[in-house]
Write a protein that holds these residues in place. Structure first.
Motif, PDB file in Angstrom:
ATOM      1  N   GLU A 104       0.822  -1.213   0.000  1.00 29.14           N
ATOM      2  CA  GLU A 104       0.000   0.000   0.000  1.00 29.14           C
ATOM      3  C   GLU A 104       0.854   1.260   0.000  1.00 29.14           C
ATOM      4  O   GLU A 104       0.519   2.243  -0.663  1.00 29.14           O
ATOM      5  N   MET A 105       1.956   1.229   0.729  1.00 29.98           N
ATOM      6  CA  MET A 105       2.869   2.376   0.735  1.00 29.98           C
ATOM      7  C   MET A 105       3.462   2.587  -0.659  1.00 29.98           C
ATOM      8  O   MET A 105       3.511   3.719  -1.154  1.00 29.98           O
ATOM      9  N   ALA A 106       3.879   1.494  -1.294  1.00 23.00           N
ATOM     10  CA  ALA A 106       4.440   1.588  -2.641  1.00 23.00           C
ATOM     11  C   ALA A 106       3.385   2.068  -3.630  1.00 23.00           C
ATOM     12  O   ALA A 106       3.677   2.845  -4.544  1.00 23.00           O
ATOM     13  N   ALA A 107       2.148   1.624  -3.450  1.00 19.65           N
ATOM     14  CA  ALA A 107       1.058   2.032  -4.337  1.00 19.65           C
ATOM     15  C   ALA A 107       0.754   3.521  -4.198  1.00 19.65           C
ATOM     16  O   ALA A 107       0.484   4.203  -5.194  1.00 19.65           O
ATOM     17  N   ALA A 108       0.793   4.042  -2.992  1.00 15.72           N
ATOM     18  CA  ALA A 108       0.570   5.479  -2.783  1.00 15.72           C
ATOM     19  C   ALA A 108       1.684   6.288  -3.439  1.00 15.72           C
ATOM     20  O   ALA A 108       1.428   7.346  -4.035  1.00 15.72           O
ATOM     21  N   ALA A 109       2.901   5.797  -3.355  1.00  9.34           N
ATOM     22  CA  ALA A 109       4.029   6.472  -3.999  1.00  9.34           C
ATOM     23  C   ALA A 109       3.805   6.514  -5.509  1.00  9.34           C
ATOM     24  O   ALA A 109       4.010   7.551  -6.162  1.00  9.34           O
TER      25      ALA A 109
END
Length: 178
Positions: free
Chosen positions: A49-54
């Motif tokens: 999810e963190m990578a997706a937000a980035a």
């Protein structure tokens, strides 16, 4: 979340756009600049999810509001890069990822059981603090004396709810008293 084998990078893809998992467990994100062959590395992250937000930050910057985002509901909360430089895009992407970082109330301890014991407050008198400050703490004698005092007067040294004014009436010991 459904995962499938990744392509030439040797990682595992996720169901999120622009995100894949490295063999060693980190989630990474990158985006291809429109009209160019090169990619902008957005970073390695703890969760997909963190990578997706980035990725969403960079995709929104390059492709506008019509692009498909991983989290379309967060579009108004995403930070915007200050310029078109890859570093500024990476910084905004990192900020978005940190906003989705999982909160951990307590650090995990391998092999330990969970307990309901709360923190222990250690109270020292002014003379104890002075003795600690004036003595070399690498002396074995110092540590033995400190442990003896703690063992003998554990009800005084370790407090579990004794009020501040009650401490004023307690007898204090110096670390150096015989």
């Amino acid at each position: 979340m459904e995962e499938r084998n990744g392509g030439s990078h040797g990682g595992v893809s996720s169901s999120y756009r622009g995100v894949r998992k490295r063999k060693w467990g980190k989630w990474v994100s990158e985006i291809r600049e429109p009209g160019k062959k090169n990619r902008i590395w957005l970073g390695s992250f703890e969760t997909p999810e963190m990578a997706a937000a980035a990725y969403d930050v960079a995709a929104l910057y390059f492709r506008g509001h019509d692009t498909k985002l991983n989290f379309p509901d967060l579009v108004h909360n995403l930070p915007k890069p200050t310029s078109s430089s890859s570093e500024d895009i990476r910084m905004a992407a990192h900020e978005a990822a940190m906003n989705l970082r999982p909160f951990t109330a307590e650090p995990s301890h391998r092999g330990s059981s969970t307990s309901s014991a709360g923190p222990i407050t250690v109270r020292l008198s002014a003379s104890q603090i002075q003795a600690i400050n004036e003595s070399p703490l690498d002396s074995p004698k110092t540590w033995m004396q400190m442990s003896e005092i703690a063992m003998q007067e554990s009800s005084m040294v370790f407090s579990n709810g004794i009020e501040e004014d009650q401490w004023d009436n307690k007898q204090t010991y110096s670390l150096w008293d015989p």
